[in-house]
Design a protein around this motif. Structure first.
Motif, PDB file in Angstrom:
ATOM      1  N   ASP A 163       0.858  -1.182   0.000  1.00 49.11           N
ATOM      2  CA  ASP A 163       0.000   0.000   0.000  1.00 49.11           C
ATOM      3  C   ASP A 163       0.899   1.238   0.000  1.00 49.11           C
ATOM      4  OD1 ASP A 163      -1.687   2.189   0.794  1.00 49.11           O
ATOM      5  OD2 ASP A 163      -3.169   0.720   1.465  1.00 49.11           O
ATOM      6  N   VAL A 164       0.930   1.935  -1.131  1.00 52.62           N
ATOM      7  CA  VAL A 164       1.815   3.101  -1.226  1.00 52.62           C
ATOM      8  C   VAL A 164       1.284   4.255  -0.390  1.00 52.62           C
ATOM      9  CG1 VAL A 164       2.805   2.474  -3.464  1.00 52.62           C
ATOM     10  CG2 VAL A 164       0.712   3.839  -3.391  1.00 52.62           C
ATOM     11  N   ALA A 165      -0.031   4.303  -0.161  1.00 52.79           N
ATOM     12  CA  ALA A 165      -0.584   5.336   0.725  1.00 52.79           C
ATOM     13  C   ALA A 165      -0.106   5.109   2.150  1.00 52.79           C
ATOM     14  CB  ALA A 165      -2.111   5.318   0.664  1.00 52.79           C
ATOM     15  N   ASN A 166       0.029   3.844   2.544  1.00 54.96           N
ATOM     16  CA  ASN A 166       0.516   3.557   3.892  1.00 54.96           C
ATOM     17  C   ASN A 166       1.994   3.897   4.036  1.00 54.96           C
ATOM     18  OD1 ASN A 166      -2.037   2.702   4.456  1.00 54.96           O
ATOM     19  ND2 ASN A 166      -1.556   0.514   4.434  1.00 54.96           N
ATOM     20  N   LEU A 167       2.773   3.718   2.961  1.00 50.54           N
ATOM     21  CA  LEU A 167       4.170   4.144   3.004  1.00 50.54           C
ATOM     22  C   LEU A 167       4.259   5.656   3.195  1.00 50.54           C
ATOM     23  CD1 LEU A 167       5.813   1.988   0.172  1.00 50.54           C
ATOM     24  CD2 LEU A 167       5.910   1.610   2.643  1.00 50.54           C
ATOM     25  N   HIS A 168       3.368   6.390   2.529  1.00 52.53           N
ATOM     26  CA  HIS A 168       3.347   7.844   2.708  1.00 52.53           C
ATOM     27  C   HIS A 168       2.917   8.199   4.130  1.00 52.53           C
ATOM     28  CE1 HIS A 168       2.703  12.095   2.085  1.00 52.53           C
ATOM     29  NE2 HIS A 168       1.450  11.958   2.484  1.00 52.53           N
ATOM     30  N   THR A 169       1.917   7.481   4.656  1.00 54.68           N
ATOM     31  CA  THR A 169       1.453   7.733   6.025  1.00 54.68           C
ATOM     32  C   THR A 169       2.594   7.555   7.017  1.00 54.68           C
ATOM     33  OG1 THR A 169      -0.773   6.962   5.474  1.00 54.68           O
ATOM     34  CG2 THR A 169      -0.184   7.001   7.803  1.00 54.68           C
ATOM     35  N   ASN A 170       3.346   6.474   6.858  1.00 54.71           N
ATOM     36  CA  ASN A 170       4.446   6.213   7.780  1.00 54.71           C
ATOM     37  C   ASN A 170       5.590   7.209   7.590  1.00 54.71           C
ATOM     38  OD1 ASN A 170       2.941   4.103   8.729  1.00 54.71           O
ATOM     39  ND2 ASN A 170       4.071   2.521   7.629  1.00 54.71           N
ATOM     40  N   HIS A 171       5.681   7.788   6.404  1.00 50.89           N
ATOM     41  CA  HIS A 171       6.677   8.847   6.169  1.00 50.89           C
ATOM     42  C   HIS A 171       6.328  10.078   7.003  1.00 50.89           C
ATOM     43  CE1 HIS A 171       9.301  11.704   4.227  1.00 50.89           C
ATOM     44  NE2 HIS A 171       8.272  12.391   3.758  1.00 50.89           N
ATOM     45  N   VAL A 172       5.048  10.473   6.981  1.00 46.59           N
ATOM     46  CA  VAL A 172       4.629  11.664   7.719  1.00 46.59           C
ATOM     47  C   VAL A 172       4.630  11.402   9.224  1.00 46.59           C
ATOM     48  CG1 VAL A 172       2.748  13.315   8.098  1.00 46.59           C
ATOM     49  CG2 VAL A 172       3.239  12.491   5.778  1.00 46.59           C
ATOM     50  N   ASN A 173       4.095  10.251   9.628  1.00 42.80           N
ATOM     51  CA  ASN A 173       3.870   9.998  11.057  1.00 42.80           C
ATOM     52  C   ASN A 173       5.094   9.452  11.787  1.00 42.80           C
ATOM     53  OD1 ASN A 173       1.274  10.813  10.591  1.00 42.80           O
ATOM     54  ND2 ASN A 173       0.384   8.767  10.637  1.00 42.80           N
ATOM     55  N   ARG A 174       5.953   8.746  11.060  1.00 41.24           N
ATOM     56  CA  ARG A 174       7.065   8.072  11.744  1.00 41.24           C
ATOM     57  C   ARG A 174       8.424   8.435  11.147  1.00 41.24           C
ATOM     58  NH1 ARG A 174       4.658   2.186  13.233  1.00 41.24           N
ATOM     59  NH2 ARG A 174       6.245   1.432  11.811  1.00 41.24           N
ATOM     60  N   GLY A 175       8.423   9.354  10.183  1.00 40.66           N
ATOM     61  CA  GLY A 175       9.677   9.811   9.614  1.00 40.66           C
ATOM     62  C   GLY A 175      10.394   8.770   8.775  1.00 40.66           C
ATOM     63  N   GLU A 176       9.658   7.800   8.229  1.00 39.46           N
ATOM     64  CA  GLU A 176      10.275   6.720   7.455  1.00 39.46           C
ATOM     65  C   GLU A 176      10.263   7.066   5.970  1.00 39.46           C
ATOM     66  OE1 GLU A 176       8.013   3.317   8.593  1.00 39.46           O
ATOM     67  OE2 GLU A 176       8.764   3.304  10.647  1.00 39.46           O
ATOM     68  N   ASP A 177      11.389   6.888   5.326  1.00 41.05           N
ATOM     69  CA  ASP A 177      11.559   7.241   3.919  1.00 41.05           C
ATOM     70  C   ASP A 177      10.935   6.162   3.036  1.00 41.05           C
ATOM     71  OD1 ASP A 177      12.335   8.001   1.415  1.00 41.05           O
ATOM     72  OD2 ASP A 177      14.486   7.969   1.813  1.00 41.05           O
ATOM     73  N   PRO A 178       9.864   6.480   2.267  1.00 39.23           N
ATOM     74  CA  PRO A 178       9.248   5.457   1.415  1.00 39.23           C
ATOM     75  C   PRO A 178      10.196   4.913   0.354  1.00 39.23           C
ATOM     76  CG  PRO A 178       8.286   7.625   0.979  1.00 39.23           C
ATOM     77  CD  PRO A 178       9.140   7.754   2.198  1.00 39.23           C
ATOM     78  N   ALA A 179      11.103   5.757  -0.156  1.00 38.08           N
ATOM     79  CA  ALA A 179      12.061   5.283  -1.165  1.00 38.08           C
ATOM     80  C   ALA A 179      12.986   4.227  -0.567  1.00 38.08           C
ATOM     81  CB  ALA A 179      12.871   6.457  -1.709  1.00 38.08           C
ATOM     82  N   LYS A 180      13.399   4.417   0.677  1.00 39.75           N
ATOM     83  CA  LYS A 180      14.255   3.429   1.336  1.00 39.75           C
ATOM     84  C   LYS A 180      13.498   2.120   1.551  1.00 39.75           C
ATOM     85  CE  LYS A 180      17.359   2.948   5.337  1.00 39.75           C
ATOM     86  NZ  LYS A 180      16.879   1.684   5.895  1.00 39.75           N
ATOM     87  N   ALA A 181      12.223   2.233   1.941  1.00 40.81           N
ATOM     88  CA  ALA A 181      11.416   1.026   2.138  1.00 40.81           C
ATOM     89  C   ALA A 181      11.269   0.262   0.820  1.00 40.81           C
ATOM     90  CB  ALA A 181      10.046   1.393   2.695  1.00 40.81           C
ATOM     91  N   LEU A 182      11.003   0.988  -0.270  1.00 36.37           N
ATOM     92  CA  LEU A 182      10.864   0.333  -1.576  1.00 36.37           C
ATOM     93  C   LEU A 182      12.165  -0.329  -2.005  1.00 36.37           C
ATOM     94  CD1 LEU A 182       8.738   2.961  -3.554  1.00 36.37           C
ATOM     95  CD2 LEU A 182       7.959   0.774  -2.636  1.00 36.37           C
TER      96      LEU A 182
END
Length: 438
Positions: free
Chosen positions: A176-195
């Protein structure tokens, strides 16, 4: 891996629009909302047209400390068979905690909560996933969830956690790419790094959804348009791999069909942009892997108990007002607790729509007051009955007309004796309800 194409989440409120929508290759239905013996006619018609239907479960709690419930697995398998689905999906989350494992009351979250990214939690999750895989007739894919809170003492990033899960179990991933964005805003996690850390060949399909930001917190609402940052994450994913399928999720606040079609167009545009970047970089689409997976060992009972105690303490703080466990952000926990209570109110209003009608504008305030001191211990239907029973006791319902109508509703569903079904009696009850509303 099967190519699915472009899909949309099937919901009863937009069933007619989905049937008429051009370019829909497949749909996803919430498994718990589908009765195998009485499939919605809309889903039957879609299947007859060759549209793939995939059941999406929300209640297994694969990330919980307990092993998956055999009854829930059997029910999910029945829906797979009824829909003729090539795949079934669930979440990497826990939805209940407590019970015999922790010698405490079983509590229901009513929502998906994050599991800690620790070795203990991974061991439990891997065994639970393999139990589910053995019980289901088709491949299983599991989804990364959005989170408002972070567990203290985590040992892995999201990408590392998902990679090990897929590597050890062979399970497919619903990203879920929306959840990756959510975790970027809420937890400071980089979606590009996760991918970059994901096993791209394990992706079964992709979710895209909208949300909103309030006071620096992103709420994954599934009730708002898909924002550009989420589409950017989708483009990044498509620049790395050609996803077998992409699906637009919308759970409420449904717009006109034309707006949904525009969002689907934006999703296709993001995919095309990512594919062009992949081609320019000389990349090739990743394909499914046939790699062997090592046997998953049983998680020792002390490991399950440690996880169970931690999850029970967190859930109790969220829904029962017990002290916040050490290491958690109290402010974020408060935001999550209010979100859970609000979701409870919304879902109870859907499963028991008579309650907001009877209580009027006071429904939500009354329910949130009830939820603050009364955790959910069963499903939403039980919650609705318990809420009504709560209002009927003491002096909580001062309006005599509302009290009488609420009592009538409660007795219809949970009274000490079955209500008479004789036509004359039913007519008298209906007449009484009309008079009460006057």
């Amino acid at each position: 891996m099967e190519r699915l194409g472009t899909g949309i989440g099937w919901r009863p409120e937009i069933a007619d629009a989905v049937e008429r929508m051009p370019g829909i290759d497949w749909v996803e239905a919430v498994a718990e909302n589908v009765c195998p013996g009485h499939l919605p006619e809309s889903l039957v018609r879609l299947r007859e047209r060759g549209v793939t239907v995939i059941p999406h479960g929300v209640s297994l709690g694969l990330g919980g400390a307990e092993r998956p419930d055999a009854g829930r697995l059997a029910a999910l398998a029945e829906r797979v068979e009824a829909l003729g689905s090539p795949l079934v999906t669930e979440h990497i989350a826990f939805v209940r905690a407590g019970g015999a494992l922790t010698a405490s009351p079983m509590l229901e979250a009513g929502h998906l909560l994050p599991v800690p990214r620790t070795r203990d939690a991974l061991d439990v999750l891997c065994e639970n996933v393999r139990i589910a895989q053995d019980a289901l007739p088709v491949p299983l894919a599991v989804e990364n969830i959005a989170a408002l809170i972070s567990w203290p003492g985590e040992e892995m990033t999201e990408g590392q956690f998902l990679y090990e899960l897929a590597d050890r179990t062979g399970v497919r991933l619903l990203i879920d790419v929306a959840n990756l964005h959510t975790n970027h805003v809420n937890r400071g996690e980089d979606p590009a790094k996760a991918l970059a850390e994901l096993p791209l060949e394990a992706i079964a399909y992709v979710h895209v959804a909208g949300g909103f930001e309030r006071d620096g917190v992103w709420h994954d609402s599934h009730a708002h348009p898909v924002p550009q940052p989420v589409l950017d994450v989708l483009t990044d994913l498509a620049s790395r791999v050609s996803p077998p399928g992409v699906l637009l999720e919308r759970d409420e606040n449904f717009p006109e069909p034309a707006e949904l079609e525009r969002e689907l167009g934006a999703i296709r545009g993001a995919l095309e942009k990512g594919a062009a970047e992949r081609t320019a970089q000389g990349g090739t689409p990743a394909t499914g892997s046939s790699r062997e997976t090592a046997p998953v060992q049983e998680a020792p009972e002390p490991v399950r108990q440690r996880l169970g105690l931690a999850q029970a303490a967190l859930l109790s703080a969220l829904v029962a007002g017990t002290p916040v466990p050490e290491g958690f952000d109290r402010v974020r926990l408060g935001v999550q607790a209010r979100a859970l209570a609000g979701k409870r109110a919304d879902v109870v209003a859907k499963v028991a729509p008579e309650l907001p009608v009877i209580l009027g504008d006071g429904y939500r305030r009354a329910f949130l007051g009830y939820a603050h001191g009364h955790p959910m211990t069963g499903g939403y239907r039980r919650d609705a009955l318990d809420f009504a029973g709560y209002l009927l006791t003491g002096d909580r319902c001062e309006d005599a007309r509302v009290w009488a109508e609420l009592r009538e509703w409660w007795l219809e569903r949970s009274g000490p004796a079955p209500r008479s079904r004789r036509p004359a009696v039913r007519l008298a009850r209906a007449t009484r309800r009309v008079l009460l509303r006057r």
